[in-house]
Write a protein that holds these residues in place. Structure first.
Motif, short mmCIF file in Angstrom:
data_model
loop_
_atom_site.label_atom_id
_atom_site.label_comp_id
_atom_site.label_asym_id
_atom_site.label_seq_id
_atom_site.Cartn_x
_atom_site.Cartn_y
_atom_site.Cartn_z
N ILE A 60 0.94 -1.06 0.12
CA ILE A 60 -0.14 0.09 0.16
C ILE A 60 0.88 1.25 -0.13
CG2 ILE A 60 -1.75 1.19 1.33
CD1 ILE A 60 -3.18 -1.40 2.33
N TYR A 98 -0.42 4.25 3.95
CA TYR A 98 -0.28 3.15 5.02
C TYR A 98 -0.39 3.57 6.28
CZ TYR A 98 0.61 -1.76 6.76
OH TYR A 98 0.50 -2.80 7.43
N ARG A 120 -2.91 2.43 9.19
CA ARG A 120 -2.35 1.92 10.55
C ARG A 120 -3.17 2.74 11.81
NH1 ARG A 120 -2.13 -1.69 8.85
NH2 ARG A 120 -3.76 -2.13 10.31
N TYR A 160 -8.80 -0.97 0.86
CA TYR A 160 -7.35 -0.60 1.42
C TYR A 160 -7.50 -1.59 2.80
CZ TYR A 160 -5.27 2.35 -1.86
OH TYR A 160 -4.69 2.99 -3.00
N SER A 173 -5.24 -4.54 3.60
CA SER A 173 -4.20 -4.62 4.79
C SER A 173 -4.66 -5.93 5.61
CB SER A 173 -4.37 -3.26 5.58
OG SER A 173 -3.77 -3.39 6.68
N PHE A 195 2.47 2.42 13.15
CA PHE A 195 3.47 1.90 11.83
C PHE A 195 4.72 2.13 12.17
CE2 PHE A 195 5.11 3.68 7.52
CZ PHE A 195 5.28 2.35 6.97
N HIS A 223 5.09 -3.79 12.25
CA HIS A 223 4.56 -3.17 11.08
C HIS A 223 5.67 -2.62 10.25
CE1 HIS A 223 0.36 -3.52 12.01
NE2 HIS A 223 0.53 -2.75 13.31
N TYR A 273 5.65 -4.11 6.50
CA TYR A 273 6.02 -3.37 5.34
C TYR A 273 7.09 -3.37 4.41
CZ TYR A 273 4.61 0.79 2.49
OH TYR A 273 4.28 1.79 1.71
N SER A 297 -5.86 0.23 -4.68
CA SER A 297 -6.05 -0.61 -3.73
C SER A 297 -6.14 -1.99 -4.30
CB SER A 297 -7.34 -0.66 -2.92
OG SER A 297 -8.40 -0.27 -3.43
#
Length: 342
Positions: free
Chosen positions: A77, A83, A87, A121, A125, A264, A269, A273, A291
């Motif tokens: 994302i 992103y 989060r 999204y 996620s 994040f 995370h 990521y 997305s």
């Protein structure tokens, strides 16, 4: 394992030998080297009815193929700031591991707003976290413990739960349906903490609708649940909202940003990521993308009934709140009028 269960697994295996090769390939990505454990999960989800369990598994495999779930960990994302917004509004994270080696997943139910990105999204996620848990986190935990770790513990923080959460029920139903149909029996126990009155009211009407198997998994703890949770995990692995009574919010930590497993900036995370970005690198240059759309499955009739019950209860509580507010307003007006008359 009883003889009847062994026979059910053998029958399940025989039925799966006849499925399409494309489904067998995605099944390998699903079971991560432990097909028997996966058969057992789907059998438990269908009360050991082999035909129903096999249909559930085949439907799930078709969903994976049709929505390219095997490659969802190559779909970052981006940009990172988007992103971060996801989060900040979809509060989920890994706070550590239980004493038995199971991942401890924290969920900030009350403060999740799901209002900074499209529904796709948030679904993307959520599925990415599921796949990362199953393909990376649990295999590493299994290796560390020297035995299979195939389920997790979830700690659900109800701090901040309000009647406005009614707006999120549709999205939450989508996410729950995806989990129920495609990731069954992945949670060993759900611990509910910091439960306000609104949760208690809904729980009274929803609990009788749940299957006995599900009810046994849910434990509503007093306050932040710290003392009970410390029986199954070390202090360092507690979600930040459980580390002290009255800590208040799922959003913030008093012990620094890295202690907030929703952030994040938390190591979990950051690792997730970066993993997705690295997986994407060989396939295509990173760029602004839309997305990753996933088809939303139809909810199970029982789940739909539960969602409808929660919605009705929220409306009832909202009406009750409005009535109480009206009574207080009228009482104040009468009081003011009485003062003026006297």
């Amino acid at each position: 394992m009883g003889i009847a269960n062994e026979d059910a697994i053998k029958k399940f295996e025989t039925l799966m030998e006849g499925v399409d090769e494309s489904l067998k390939k995605t099944f390998q990505n699903m079971h991560q080297g432990y097909p028997t454990d996966t058969y057992m999960r789907f059998l438990r989800a269908r009360d050991w009815n082999v035909e129903k369990a096999q249909k559930m598994l085949v439907d799930s495999l078709n969903w994976r193929v049709q929505n390219d779930i095997d490659n969802i960990l190559t779909k970052p994302i981006v940009p990172a700031e988007l992103y971060r917004k996801v989060r900040d509004t979809q509060l989920v994270g890994l706070s550590g591991y239980s004493k038995e080696g199971m991942p401890v997943i924290a969920v900030g139910v009350g403060h999740s707003t799901y209002d900074k990105a499209s529904v796709h999204y948030y679904v993307q996620s959520h599925i990415q976290m599921n796949e990362y848990r199953d393909r990376v986190v649990m295999p590493m935990a299994s290796q560390k413990c020297g035995r299979l770790i195939s389920s997790c513990i979830k700690v659900l923080d109800m701090t901040g739960l309000k009647l406005s959460a009614l707006n999120q029920i549709k999205l939450l139903t989508v996410i729950t349906t995806i989990d129920d149909l495609n990731y069954p029996e992945k949670t060993d126990t759900y611990y509910i903490v910091n439960a306000p009155y609104i949760f208690s009211a809904c729980w009274k009407v929803v609990r009788p609708l749940l299957q006995e198997r599900t009810r046994k998994k849910i434990q509503v703890l007093q306050g932040c649940g710290r003392d009970e949770l410390l029986k199954i995990m070390d202090y360092a692995c507690l979600p930040h909202f459980c580390k002290r009574e009255g800590s208040g919010s799922s959003r913030h930590s008093r012990n620094g940003m890295n202690d907030n497993c929703f952030s994040f900036d938390h190591p979990f995370h950051q690792e997730l990521y970066n993993y997705v970005r690295e997986q994407a690198a060989p396939t295509a240059p990173l760029k602004q993308q839309g997305s990753f759309h996933v088809a939303f499955p139809e909810p199970d009739p029982d789940d739909a009934k539960i969602a409808k019950t929660i919605e009705s209860e929220f409306h009832r509580l909202e009406d009750q709140k409005d009535q109480n507010g009206l009574v207080r307003s009228l009482s104040k007006q009468i009081s003011d009028l009485d003062i003026k008359i006297n």
